[in-house]
Scaffold this motif. Structure first.
Motif, PDB file in Angstrom:
ATOM      1  N   UNK A   1      59.142  35.531  39.502  1.00 20.40           N
ATOM      2  CA  UNK A   1      59.107  36.769  40.270  1.00 20.40           C
ATOM      3  C   UNK A   1      58.363  36.561  41.563  1.00 20.40           C
ATOM      4  N   UNK A   2      58.025  37.666  42.177  1.00 20.39           N
ATOM      5  CA  UNK A   2      57.296  37.645  43.440  1.00 20.39           C
ATOM      6  C   UNK A   2      55.845  38.012  43.163  1.00 20.39           C
ATOM      7  N   UNK A   3      54.930  37.447  43.935  1.00 18.27           N
ATOM      8  CA  UNK A   3      53.522  37.794  43.796  1.00 18.27           C
ATOM      9  C   UNK A   3      52.700  36.657  43.238  1.00 18.27           C
ATOM     10  N   UNK A   4      51.434  36.941  43.012  1.00 21.78           N
ATOM     11  CA  UNK A   4      50.487  35.881  42.638  1.00 21.78           C
ATOM     12  C   UNK A   4      49.382  36.478  41.766  1.00 21.78           C
ATOM     13  N   UNK A   5      49.004  35.753  40.736  1.00 24.39           N
ATOM     14  CA  UNK A   5      47.876  36.123  39.886  1.00 24.39           C
ATOM     15  C   UNK A   5      46.919  34.957  39.820  1.00 24.39           C
ATOM     16  N   UNK A   6      45.638  35.210  40.036  1.00 22.83           N
ATOM     17  CA  UNK A   6      44.645  34.141  39.988  1.00 22.83           C
ATOM     18  C   UNK A   6      43.560  34.457  38.969  1.00 22.83           C
ATOM     19  N   UNK A   7      43.072  33.405  38.351  1.00 22.54           N
ATOM     20  CA  UNK A   7      41.968  33.462  37.396  1.00 22.54           C
ATOM     21  C   UNK A   7      40.806  32.707  38.023  1.00 22.54           C
ATOM     22  N   UNK A   8      39.871  33.444  38.563  1.00 21.91           N
ATOM     23  CA  UNK A   8      38.778  32.791  39.284  1.00 21.91           C
ATOM     24  C   UNK A   8      39.245  32.038  40.502  1.00 21.91           C
ATOM     25  N   UNK A   9      40.329  32.508  41.128  1.00 20.62           N
ATOM     26  CA  UNK A   9      40.815  31.910  42.365  1.00 20.62           C
ATOM     27  C   UNK A   9      41.973  30.949  42.206  1.00 20.62           C
ATOM     28  N   UNK A  10      42.358  30.610  40.949  1.00 23.13           N
ATOM     29  CA  UNK A  10      43.470  29.685  40.729  1.00 23.13           C
ATOM     30  C   UNK A  10      44.543  30.326  39.858  1.00 23.13           C
ATOM     31  N   UNK A  11      45.790  30.026  40.148  1.00 20.09           N
ATOM     32  CA  UNK A  11      46.868  30.517  39.298  1.00 20.09           C
ATOM     33  C   UNK A  11      46.836  29.756  37.970  1.00 20.09           C
ATOM     34  N   UNK A  12      47.525  30.310  36.977  1.00 18.44           N
ATOM     35  CA  UNK A  12      47.547  29.663  35.661  1.00 18.44           C
ATOM     36  C   UNK A  12      48.121  28.250  35.750  1.00 18.44           C
ATOM     37  N   UNK A  13      49.161  28.071  36.557  1.00 21.31           N
ATOM     38  CA  UNK A  13      49.780  26.758  36.679  1.00 21.31           C
ATOM     39  C   UNK A  13      48.887  25.755  37.410  1.00 21.31           C
ATOM     40  N   UNK A  14      47.887  26.250  38.138  1.00 26.30           N
ATOM     41  CA  UNK A  14      46.962  25.369  38.850  1.00 26.30           C
ATOM     42  C   UNK A  14      45.764  24.961  38.002  1.00 26.30           C
ATOM     43  N   UNK A  15      45.601  25.562  36.824  1.00 28.23           N
ATOM     44  CA  UNK A  15      44.442  25.259  35.987  1.00 28.23           C
ATOM     45  C   UNK A  15      44.564  23.860  35.398  1.00 28.23           C
ATOM     46  N   UNK A  16      43.484  23.104  35.442  1.00 26.34           N
ATOM     47  CA  UNK A  16      43.489  21.752  34.895  1.00 26.34           C
ATOM     48  C   UNK A  16      43.277  21.748  33.386  1.00 26.34           C
ATOM     49  N   UNK A  17      42.684  22.801  32.850  1.00 27.74           N
ATOM     50  CA  UNK A  17      42.418  22.889  31.414  1.00 27.74           C
ATOM     51  C   UNK A  17      42.727  24.313  30.954  1.00 27.74           C
ATOM     52  N   UNK A  18      44.012  24.702  30.921  1.00 25.17           N
ATOM     53  CA  UNK A  18      44.366  26.105  30.691  1.00 25.17           C
ATOM     54  C   UNK A  18      43.912  26.665  29.351  1.00 25.17           C
ATOM     55  N   UNK A  19      43.949  25.872  28.273  1.00 22.32           N
ATOM     56  CA  UNK A  19      43.560  26.387  26.952  1.00 22.32           C
ATOM     57  C   UNK A  19      42.082  26.753  26.923  1.00 22.32           C
ATOM     58  N   UNK A  20      41.271  26.018  27.655  1.00 23.10           N
ATOM     59  CA  UNK A  20      39.835  26.307  27.713  1.00 23.10           C
ATOM     60  C   UNK A  20      39.492  27.363  28.758  1.00 23.10           C
ATOM     61  N   UNK A  21      40.477  27.762  29.542  1.00 26.73           N
ATOM     62  CA  UNK A  21      40.222  28.730  30.611  1.00 26.73           C
ATOM     63  C   UNK A  21      40.772  30.113  30.276  1.00 26.73           C
ATOM     64  N   UNK A  22      42.017  30.174  29.818  1.00 30.29           N
ATOM     65  CA  UNK A  22      42.676  31.454  29.534  1.00 30.29           C
ATOM     66  C   UNK A  22      43.182  31.455  28.098  1.00 30.29           C
ATOM     67  N   UNK A  23      42.709  32.395  27.301  1.00 29.09           N
ATOM     68  CA  UNK A  23      43.210  32.587  25.949  1.00 29.09           C
ATOM     69  C   UNK A  23      44.325  33.611  25.961  1.00 29.09           C
ATOM     70  N   UNK A  24      45.440  33.292  25.297  1.00 25.31           N
ATOM     71  CA  UNK A  24      46.647  34.119  25.416  1.00 25.31           C
ATOM     72  C   UNK A  24      47.154  34.527  24.041  1.00 25.31           C
ATOM     73  N   UNK A  25      47.447  35.802  23.890  1.00 27.24           N
ATOM     74  CA  UNK A  25      48.168  36.305  22.727  1.00 27.24           C
ATOM     75  C   UNK A  25      49.269  37.227  23.236  1.00 27.24           C
ATOM     76  N   UNK A  26      50.491  36.718  23.255  1.00 22.55           N
ATOM     77  CA  UNK A  26      51.636  37.512  23.668  1.00 22.55           C
ATOM     78  C   UNK A  26      52.571  37.821  22.508  1.00 22.55           C
ATOM     79  N   UNK A  27      52.743  36.853  21.603  1.00 25.13           N
ATOM     80  CA  UNK A  27      53.668  37.022  20.486  1.00 25.13           C
ATOM     81  C   UNK A  27      53.085  36.335  19.263  1.00 25.13           C
TER      82      UNK A  27
END
Length: 313
Positions: free
Chosen positions: A53-79
């Motif tokens: 889609x269009x737009x941008x989401x950052x976690x502490x200034x970085x997008x999820x795809x830019x995180x070097x250690x995503x599991x330790x940074x963002x915990x996710x429960x979608x399904x």
């Protein structure tokens, strides 16, 4: 902080998310609300880069795809059902932990935390919805993340599980984490959330603290119980205050503070048995805010009885 900037997503001619921007602050639980079909799940997937889609989401200034250690940074429960049914809870978490460099000890810690340690060897295919929900929470917490994105985290849980989840989310926020959670249980969200993001038809309706949201979309009323209903209504009429009778001995006063109502009653010699401010609920505020944004607006099953309003002007 989670910062969402101008997210948009279309499916053909249908606009699912429309230029949506908001923030979720650390140290708080931010509740994400909206009617069915409002675009909540699509928004969360856009935030994580799971939808184009269009737009941008950052976690502490970085997008999820830019995180070097995503599991330790963002915990996710979608399904909570996104687990192979033949795997045990333990082996599912071990698989996730192995890919993220997380120890087996942490796996046992989160299984114990969510109450699944005793059934860790059972196949997930035999789990109830509530047990799968707990496993989803364990997966989200595995990396001890600073950010949590949770879609309906109490869905399928019994009252004890709902209470436990509420306590958990509050404790995680109190540790300084950013907790962003959607829910249809408004009474539970009223107890859990500090802030709200409310959307309808993919558009932002409100982004503000819970009590501020309730105050914005509802009005507080003062309830007075007295045997001198007519005398109080007459005095309120002189003051050009809108009020109505409710039952035999109760007056509901609009747009006046409880202290001022007490003063008027005392000046008039009205004996007051009970007087308090009747605050509106989050449910009432939500229904008022999203009245025009629902995908399916249902009519009343029966005609609702309404007390006659007495305007004492």
């Amino acid at each position: 902080m989670i910062t969402v900037q101008r997210l948009s997503r279309r499916y053909g001619e249908t606009v699912a998310v429309d230029d949506l921007s908001f923030t979720a602050r650390p140290g708080a639980v931010t509740g994400f609300l909206g009617p069915n079909g409002a675009g909540k799940s699509t928004t969360m997937r856009l935030m994580l880069g799971l939808e184009r889609g269009v737009g941008r989401t950052t976690f502490g200034g970085r997008t999820f795809l830019e995180l070097t250690d995503p599991v330790r940074t963002v915990g996710i429960l979608l399904d909570p059902g996104a687990v192979h049914p033949a795997r045990s809870a333990y082996h599912h978490l071990r698989m996730v932990a192995s890919g993220a460099g997380i120890s087996e000890r942490r796996v046992r810690e989160v299984l114990s935390l969510v109450g699944l340690d005793d059934v860790r060897r059972r196949r997930v295919g035999g789990f109830s919805l509530g047990m799968r929900q707990r496993l989803g929470l364990a997966t989200a917490l595995l990396g001890d993340p600073a950010y949590l994105i949770l879609d309906e985290p109490v869905n399928g849980l019994d009252p004890e599980g709902v209470h436990w989840t509420r306590t958990l989310l509050r404790s995680l926020a109190d540790e300084g984490r950013t907790v962003f959670a959607s829910s249809h249980l408004l009474s539970e969200m009223a107890l859990t959330a500090d802030d709200l993001v409310v959307i309808g038809k993919g558009r932002l309706i409100a982004a503000q603290p819970v009590q501020e949201f309730i105050s914005t979309y509802t009005r507080a009323e003062v309830m007075v119980r007295t045997p001198d209903v007519e005398a109080l209504l007459a005095r309120l009429g002189v003051e050009r205050v809108t009020a109505r009778r409710e039952g035999l001995d109760t007056v509901i006063v609009d747009s006046l503070s409880a202290d001022r109502v007490r003063e008027l009653a005392t000046d008039t010699g009205v004996w007051v048995r009970e007087l308090h401010t009747r605050e509106s609920s989050l449910e009432e505020a939500f229904l008022a805010a999203t009245a025009e944004a629902g995908q399916h607006n249902s009519g009343a099953y029966v005609t609702q009885r309404r007390e006659p309003e007495m305007r004492t002007a």
